[in-house]
Design a protein around this motif. Structure first.
Motif, PDB file in Angstrom:
ATOM      1  N   ILE A   4      -7.119   5.255  13.030  1.00 37.74           N
ATOM      2  CA  ILE A   4      -7.929   4.529  12.062  1.00 37.74           C
ATOM      3  C   ILE A   4      -7.615   3.043  12.138  1.00 37.74           C
ATOM      4  CG2 ILE A   4      -8.258   6.453  10.463  1.00 37.74           C
ATOM      5  CD1 ILE A   4      -6.146   5.115   8.629  1.00 37.74           C
ATOM      6  N   GLY A   5      -8.619   2.266  11.830  1.00 34.59           N
ATOM      7  CA  GLY A   5      -8.457   0.823  11.728  1.00 34.59           C
ATOM      8  C   GLY A   5      -8.620   0.395  10.284  1.00 34.59           C
ATOM      9  N   ILE A   6      -7.784  -0.531   9.865  1.00 33.81           N
ATOM     10  CA  ILE A   6      -7.864  -1.108   8.526  1.00 33.81           C
ATOM     11  C   ILE A   6      -8.174  -2.590   8.711  1.00 33.81           C
ATOM     12  CG2 ILE A   6      -6.668  -1.551   6.340  1.00 33.81           C
ATOM     13  CD1 ILE A   6      -6.930   1.450   6.956  1.00 33.81           C
ATOM     14  N   ILE A  79      -2.488   3.814  13.545  1.00 35.76           N
ATOM     15  CA  ILE A  79      -3.228   2.918  12.655  1.00 35.76           C
ATOM     16  C   ILE A  79      -3.261   1.542  13.302  1.00 35.76           C
ATOM     17  CG2 ILE A  79      -3.243   1.795  10.378  1.00 35.76           C
ATOM     18  CD1 ILE A  79      -1.632   4.244   9.337  1.00 35.76           C
ATOM     19  N   VAL A  80      -4.422   0.904  13.212  1.00 36.67           N
ATOM     20  CA  VAL A  80      -4.556  -0.495  13.615  1.00 36.67           C
ATOM     21  C   VAL A  80      -4.821  -1.271  12.334  1.00 36.67           C
ATOM     22  CG1 VAL A  80      -5.876  -2.169  14.960  1.00 36.67           C
ATOM     23  CG2 VAL A  80      -5.508   0.153  15.867  1.00 36.67           C
ATOM     24  N   LEU A  81      -3.867  -2.099  11.938  1.00 33.19           N
ATOM     25  CA  LEU A  81      -4.008  -2.911  10.728  1.00 33.19           C
ATOM     26  C   LEU A  81      -4.228  -4.351  11.147  1.00 33.19           C
ATOM     27  CD1 LEU A  81      -3.871  -3.555   7.703  1.00 33.19           C
ATOM     28  CD2 LEU A  81      -1.366  -3.572   7.895  1.00 33.19           C
ATOM     29  N   GLY A  82      -5.368  -4.902  10.781  1.00 34.29           N
ATOM     30  CA  GLY A  82      -5.677  -6.286  11.112  1.00 34.29           C
ATOM     31  C   GLY A  82      -5.810  -7.126   9.864  1.00 34.29           C
ATOM     32  N   GLY A  88       0.173 -18.641   5.218  1.00 31.70           N
ATOM     33  CA  GLY A  88       1.397 -18.247   5.890  1.00 31.70           C
ATOM     34  C   GLY A  88       1.734 -16.776   5.870  1.00 31.70           C
ATOM     35  N   GLN A  89       0.821 -15.933   5.369  1.00 33.03           N
ATOM     36  CA  GLN A  89       1.088 -14.498   5.329  1.00 33.03           C
ATOM     37  C   GLN A  89      -0.213 -13.706   5.368  1.00 33.03           C
ATOM     38  OE1 GLN A  89       3.044 -13.506   1.567  1.00 33.03           O
ATOM     39  NE2 GLN A  89       2.484 -15.522   0.862  1.00 33.03           N
ATOM     40  N   MET A  90      -0.103 -12.384   5.379  1.00 36.68           N
ATOM     41  CA  MET A  90      -1.309 -11.555   5.442  1.00 36.68           C
ATOM     42  C   MET A  90      -2.207 -11.823   4.243  1.00 36.68           C
ATOM     43  SD  MET A  90      -0.121  -7.656   4.378  1.00 36.68           S
ATOM     44  CE  MET A  90       1.047  -7.473   5.689  1.00 36.68           C
ATOM     45  N   SER A  91      -3.456 -11.441   4.373  1.00 39.10           N
ATOM     46  CA  SER A  91      -4.426 -11.625   3.296  1.00 39.10           C
ATOM     47  C   SER A  91      -4.047 -10.809   2.064  1.00 39.10           C
ATOM     48  CB  SER A  91      -5.813 -11.183   3.784  1.00 39.10           C
ATOM     49  OG  SER A  91      -5.812  -9.775   4.012  1.00 39.10           O
ATOM     50  N   ALA A  92      -4.667 -11.125   0.941  1.00 43.74           N
ATOM     51  CA  ALA A  92      -4.444 -10.357  -0.289  1.00 43.74           C
ATOM     52  C   ALA A  92      -4.833  -8.899  -0.081  1.00 43.74           C
ATOM     53  CB  ALA A  92      -5.246 -10.960  -1.439  1.00 43.74           C
ATOM     54  N   GLN A  93      -5.900  -8.662   0.682  1.00 47.39           N
ATOM     55  CA  GLN A  93      -6.333  -7.297   0.954  1.00 47.39           C
ATOM     56  C   GLN A  93      -5.266  -6.545   1.768  1.00 47.39           C
ATOM     57  OE1 GLN A  93      -8.224 -10.063   1.626  1.00 47.39           O
ATOM     58  NE2 GLN A  93      -9.747  -9.891   0.009  1.00 47.39           N
ATOM     59  N   GLY A  94      -4.664  -7.220   2.745  1.00 50.09           N
ATOM     60  CA  GLY A  94      -3.597  -6.609   3.528  1.00 50.09           C
ATOM     61  C   GLY A  94      -2.396  -6.268   2.665  1.00 50.09           C
ATOM     62  N   LYS A  95      -2.074  -7.151   1.748  1.00 53.26           N
ATOM     63  CA  LYS A  95      -0.937  -6.924   0.852  1.00 53.26           C
ATOM     64  C   LYS A  95      -1.207  -5.768  -0.105  1.00 53.26           C
ATOM     65  CE  LYS A  95       3.075  -8.040  -0.943  1.00 53.26           C
ATOM     66  NZ  LYS A  95       3.916  -6.853  -0.985  1.00 53.26           N
ATOM     67  N   ILE A  96      -2.431  -5.697  -0.622  1.00 53.54           N
ATOM     68  CA  ILE A  96      -2.776  -4.571  -1.499  1.00 53.54           C
ATOM     69  C   ILE A  96      -2.646  -3.258  -0.736  1.00 53.54           C
ATOM     70  CG2 ILE A  96      -4.696  -3.421  -2.686  1.00 53.54           C
ATOM     71  CD1 ILE A  96      -5.570  -6.218  -3.659  1.00 53.54           C
ATOM     72  N   LEU A 122       1.574   2.167  15.193  1.00 56.50           N
ATOM     73  CA  LEU A 122       0.908   1.088  14.473  1.00 56.50           C
ATOM     74  C   LEU A 122       0.741  -0.121  15.370  1.00 56.50           C
ATOM     75  CD1 LEU A 122      -0.038  -0.145  11.660  1.00 56.50           C
ATOM     76  CD2 LEU A 122       2.300  -0.998  11.462  1.00 56.50           C
ATOM     77  N   ILE A 123      -0.462  -0.661  15.370  1.00 56.33           N
ATOM     78  CA  ILE A 123      -0.684  -1.998  15.903  1.00 56.33           C
ATOM     79  C   ILE A 123      -0.942  -2.876  14.695  1.00 56.33           C
ATOM     80  CG2 ILE A 123      -2.244  -3.527  17.172  1.00 56.33           C
ATOM     81  CD1 ILE A 123      -2.617  -1.369  19.231  1.00 56.33           C
ATOM     82  N   LEU A 124      -0.144  -3.904  14.558  1.00 61.36           N
ATOM     83  CA  LEU A 124      -0.232  -4.840  13.446  1.00 61.36           C
ATOM     84  C   LEU A 124      -0.793  -6.136  14.017  1.00 61.36           C
ATOM     85  CD1 LEU A 124       0.528  -5.561  10.518  1.00 61.36           C
ATOM     86  CD2 LEU A 124       2.820  -6.110  11.358  1.00 61.36           C
ATOM     87  N   SER A 125      -2.060  -6.412  13.751  1.00 61.46           N
ATOM     88  CA  SER A 125      -2.734  -7.560  14.351  1.00 61.46           C
ATOM     89  C   SER A 125      -2.956  -8.663  13.317  1.00 61.46           C
ATOM     90  CB  SER A 125      -4.084  -7.115  14.912  1.00 61.46           C
ATOM     91  OG  SER A 125      -4.823  -8.220  15.358  1.00 61.46           O
ATOM     92  N   PHE A 126      -2.612  -9.876  13.714  1.00 54.35           N
ATOM     93  CA  PHE A 126      -2.855 -11.043  12.872  1.00 54.35           C
ATOM     94  C   PHE A 126      -3.764 -12.010  13.603  1.00 54.35           C
ATOM     95  CE2 PHE A 126       1.323  -9.640  11.274  1.00 54.35           C
ATOM     96  CZ  PHE A 126       1.071  -9.622   9.916  1.00 54.35           C
TER      97      PHE A 126
END
Length: 188
Positions: A4-6, A79-82, A88-96, A122-126
């Motif tokens: 799944i991708g987020i 999981i692919v989390l983008g 300076g950090q992940m989006s609010a949606q990523g944090k939620i 996990l692939i953690l993409s920024f």
């Protein structure tokens, strides 16, 4: 293999969506079954810190779209989390999303409660506008380590830079690189 991708961005067709979808496309080309979840289509509330997920086997008590993701997480190998980098950090949606994973470590989900549990890949993409890939390295390294502590097998942490100069979809160098990340999830 199920992946799944987020897409932790409100921009339905923005850079994060392009990046996550290309990674998923590479996995699909190798035979993986894929599904993506985009925050632009979801209603996910922040964690309440109520601990209900740890006090019973029912899981998280918040009745929102995160329940769909919890159900999907139970049946995926990767999981692919983008997320874009904002301030300076992940989006609010990523944090939620990340905060709501707390329920994953309740008796209902936790690998600590399951015998012979296999870590999910996990692939953690920024992605970021700034061209300096090292600019937010301490935060990216911290986030990678946090997911490792949460029992994920972090395979890759691509950081797509320089997006102030134009969208990711216009960069000829990106599609194949991103698809290779997805392919590697299936072949590793």
């Amino acid at each position: 293999m199920n992946i799944i991708g987020i897409i932790a961005s409100q921009r339905k067709e923005g850079n994060t969506a392009f990046i996550v979808n290309k990674i998923l496309e590479g996995a699909e080309e190798q035979g993986a079954e894929i599904k993506s979840f985009s925050f632009s289509d979801l209603n996910i509330k922040p964690c309440l810190g109520c601990w209900a997920c740890h006090k019973s086997k029912q899981g998280c008590v918040i009745d929102d779209d995160m329940q769909k993701i919890y159900d999907a997480i139970e049946h995926v190998h990767a999981i692919v989390l983008g997320s874009p980098i904002y301030m300076g950090q992940m989006s609010a949606q990523g944090k939620i999303f990340t905060d709501r994973l707390f329920a994953r470590f309740s008796p209902r989900f936790s690998p600590f409660f399951k015998e012979n549990a296999v870590k999910q890949k996990l692939i953690l993409s920024f992605n970021q506008g700034n061209p300096d890939a090292g600019l937010f390295k301490p935060y990216i390294d911290y986030t990678k380590h946090m997911f490792e502590v949460l029992e994920f097998d972090v395979k890759e942490v691509p950081v797509i830079t320089g997006l102030r100069n134009g969208p990711a979809r216009e960069r000829e160098d990106l599609p194949m690189v991103l698809k290779n990340f997805g392919s590697s999830l299936v072949s590793k």
